[in-house]
Design an enzyme around this catalytic site. Structure first.
Site, PDB file in Angstrom:
ATOM      1  NE  ARG A 169      -2.206  -0.794   3.406  1.00  0.00           N
ATOM      2  CZ  ARG A 169      -2.149  -2.578   4.011  1.00  0.00           C
ATOM      3  NH1 ARG A 169      -2.200  -3.497   3.796  1.00  0.00           N
ATOM      4  NH2 ARG A 169      -1.422  -2.575   4.961  1.00  0.00           N
ATOM      5  NE  ARG A 173      -3.719  10.706   2.846  1.00  0.00           N
ATOM      6  CZ  ARG A 173      -2.907  10.899   4.365  1.00  0.00           C
ATOM      7  NH1 ARG A 173      -2.238  12.071   3.963  1.00  0.00           N
ATOM      8  NH2 ARG A 173      -3.180   9.747   4.790  1.00  0.00           N
ATOM      9  NE  ARG A 246      19.534  -1.782   3.919  1.00  0.00           N
ATOM     10  CZ  ARG A 246      20.654  -1.465   3.516  1.00  0.00           C
ATOM     11  NH1 ARG A 246      21.267  -2.569   3.217  1.00  0.00           N
ATOM     12  NH2 ARG A 246      20.649  -0.332   3.177  1.00  0.00           N
ATOM     13  NE  ARG A 277      13.458   9.225   7.787  1.00  0.00           N
ATOM     14  CZ  ARG A 277      13.340   9.134   8.746  1.00  0.00           C
ATOM     15  NH1 ARG A 277      11.845   9.762   8.227  1.00  0.00           N
ATOM     16  NH2 ARG A 277      13.488   8.701   9.913  1.00  0.00           N
ATOM     17  CD  GLU A 303      17.092   9.544   8.949  1.00  0.00           C
ATOM     18  OE1 GLU A 303      16.537   7.923   8.810  1.00  0.00           O
ATOM     19  OE2 GLU A 303      16.003   9.451   9.828  1.00  0.00           O
ATOM     20  CE1 TYR A 351      10.402  -0.221   9.446  1.00  0.00           C
ATOM     21  CE2 TYR A 351       8.051  -0.018   9.893  1.00  0.00           C
ATOM     22  CZ  TYR A 351       9.204   0.205  10.130  1.00  0.00           C
ATOM     23  OH  TYR A 351       9.460   1.763  10.198  1.00  0.00           O
ATOM     24  CG  ASP A 353       4.309   1.687  12.977  1.00  0.00           C
ATOM     25  OD1 ASP A 353       5.465   1.713  12.065  1.00  0.00           O
ATOM     26  OD2 ASP A 353       3.471   1.545  11.607  1.00  0.00           O
TER      27      ASP A 353
END
Length: 374
Positions: A169, A173, A246, A277, A303, A351, A353
Site C-alpha cells: 500500500r 490521496r 538494515r 533523508r 540518515e 517491523y 510501529d
C-alpha cells in the site's frame, strides 16, 4: 529472586515491566546501553529534544493503546508532513494533489486519477516485485522520482529484487491532505520519549550498561522468567545462521542558525544523494522550548541506510522470504524455551510501529499476568 527479568528498556520492555508491577510482581529491568528507552531515546541538546536513534513519530488508530500510553506522557499536536527532494525538485508527501500538480500540472482529482490509471496499465497480471507493485499503484513517473531511489537506498537492493509485499500500500490521496499518517491519534510526547519511558519505569529497579548475553546464566538465575527484547538469533548464538537487518548511520550537526530546512523530514529520493533523508529535530516541537520560546540553534541528522554488521544497531528486519524461513526455525527454538518470553521488533523479527509494539507488550502482559490494560 525476581519474578521477571526484562532485558531491554525500550517500549516493549518498559510496558511489560510496568504491567508486571501493576500485577504485584517483582521486576528487574536491564539494558546494555547506558540509558533507558531503547531506540526511542531522546536527549536534550541546545534546548531541543534530540531523537538520537532516528525520528520517532507516534501514531495509532488503537484507542486502547492511546488511552494507555497517554497516562505516561502528554502528546503535542505534531503532524508528519514530509517533503521529497528529487534533484532539487520538492514534492509533497504522501502522494496527494500537491504532488500530482507538481508532477503533471493537473488541477482536479479526476485529472490526477486519470494520469495514474493510464500509467498503471504498464503492469499486467500480479506484480512480481516491488518495482511492479509500485508502478501498479502510482504509475511510472511517481515511482521513478519518488519511490525507486529512496527505496533502493533504504534496503540496499534493486527494487526488482525486493518482494512486492513491502510496498503493498502506498498512500495516494486525491485531496490536498499532506498528513502522512491517516491515524486517529498522533503526536510527540512533550518533554521527549525518554521522559515517557522513565514514567513507565517509575518505581521499577533498572540497571544500565549490563549485557545479558555476556552472562546469560547469571541473569537467568535471578528471575523466575525472562522477557527478552534483543535479537532472537543472538540469543541462540546464531546457531542457525544470521538473520539480516538494515542499520542506519546518523551524521548529526548542531547549526548556529534558527532554521535549516523548514520541516522535520526531507526525503532525498534520487539514487545519487548518499543519505536517505535529513531530520531537523526542533520542528517536532514547533521550534520552541518548553516555555514557548524560539530556539536560536537547530540540529540536523543525515540518515544513511546500510547493511547491518556486528557492532551496528539493528533497526529493520529484512522481512523477505529467505529471512522469514530462517526466523521460523529460530521461532521453533524459542517456543521450546519455557522460561523466556521473546518480544518486540528484534525478539519477534518483525517491523513494528511503536503502537504495535505497545499493543504486543500489553497483549503478552494480559496473557502472562492476567492483568487488564491499566
Amino acid at each position: 529472586m525476581y519474578d521477571y527479568l526484562v532485558v531491554g528498556s525500550g517500549l516493549y520492555g518498559a510496558v511489560f515491566a510496568q504491567q508486571a508491577k501493576v500485577a504485584g510482581k517483582s521486576v528487574l529491568v536491564i539494558d546494555k546501553r547506558p540509558n533507558i528507552a531503547g531506540n526511542v531515546y531522546t536527549e536534550k541538546v541546545e534546548g531541543i529534544n534530540f531523537h538520537k536513534y532516528g525520528a520517532h513519530i507516534f501514531h495509532t488508530n488503537n484507542t486502547k493503546v492511546w488511552n494507555y500510553i497517554t497516562q505516561f506522557a502528554m502528546f503535542n499536536r505534531f503532524t508528519n508532513s514530509p517533503v521529497a527532494n528529487y534533484k532539487g525538485e520538492l514534492y509533497s508527501m504522501p502522494f496527494n494533489m500537491y504532488t500530482f500538480n507538481k508532477m503533471w500540472g493537473v488541477v482536479t482529482p479526476e485529472e490526477a486519477a486519470a494520469k495514474i490509471e493510464e500509467q498503471k496499465k504498464e503492469i499486467t497480471g500480479e506484480p512480481q516485485n516491488l518495482e511492479e507493485q509500485a508502478i501498479s499503484l502510482v504509475g511510472r513517473d511517481i515511482y521513478e522520482k519518488l519511490v525507486k531511489g529512496y527505496t533502493e537506498k533504504q534496503w540496499g537492493r534493486d527494487c526488482k529484487e525486493l518482494p512486492a509485499f513491502i510496498i503493498k500500500r502506498l498512500p495516494v490521496r486525491f485531496t490536498f491532505d499532506n498528513n502522512y499518517f491517516n491515524a486517529l491519534y498522533q503526536g510527540i510526547p512533550v518533554g521527549g520519549y525518554t521522559k515517557m519511558v522513565a514514567n513507565l519505569l517509575d518505581g521499577i529497579e533498572v540497571r544500565l550498561s549490563e549485557d545479558y548475553l555476556a552472562d546469560k546464566a547469571k541473569w537467568d538465575g535471578m528471575a523466575e522468567k525472562v522477557v527478552y527484547t534483543g535479537t532472537i538469533d543472538a540469543y541462540f548464538e546464531y546457531c542457525l545462521g544470521n538473520l539480516e537487518y538494515r542499520s542506519v548511520r546518523f551524521d548529526n550537526e548542531v547549526l548556529n542558525m534558527p532554521n535549516f530546512q523548514g520541516n522535520v523530514a526531507v526525503n532525498y529520493t534520487d539514487r545519487e544523494t548518499p543519505w536517505t533523508r535529513i531530520i531537523e529535530h526542533k520542528w517536532f516541537e514547533f521550534g520552541k522550548d518548553e516555555n514557548g520560546n524560539d530556539l536560536p540553534k537547530t540540529i540536523i541528522s543525515r540518515e544513511y541506510s546500510s547493511e547491518w554488521k556486528s557492532g551496528d544497531e539493528p533497526y529493520y528486519p529484512v522481512n523477505d522470504e529467505k529471512n522469514g524461513e530462517l526466523y521460523k526455525k529460530y521461532r521453533a527454538l524459542a517456543d521450546k524455551e519455557e522460561k523466556i518470553i521473546f518480544g518486540g521488533r528484534l525478539g519477534e523479527y518483525k517491523y513494528y510501529d511503536m503502537d504495535a509494539v505497545i499493543a504486543s507488550a500489553l497483549d503478552m502482559a494480559e496473557r502472562e499476568l492476567g492483568v487488564k490494560r491499566k
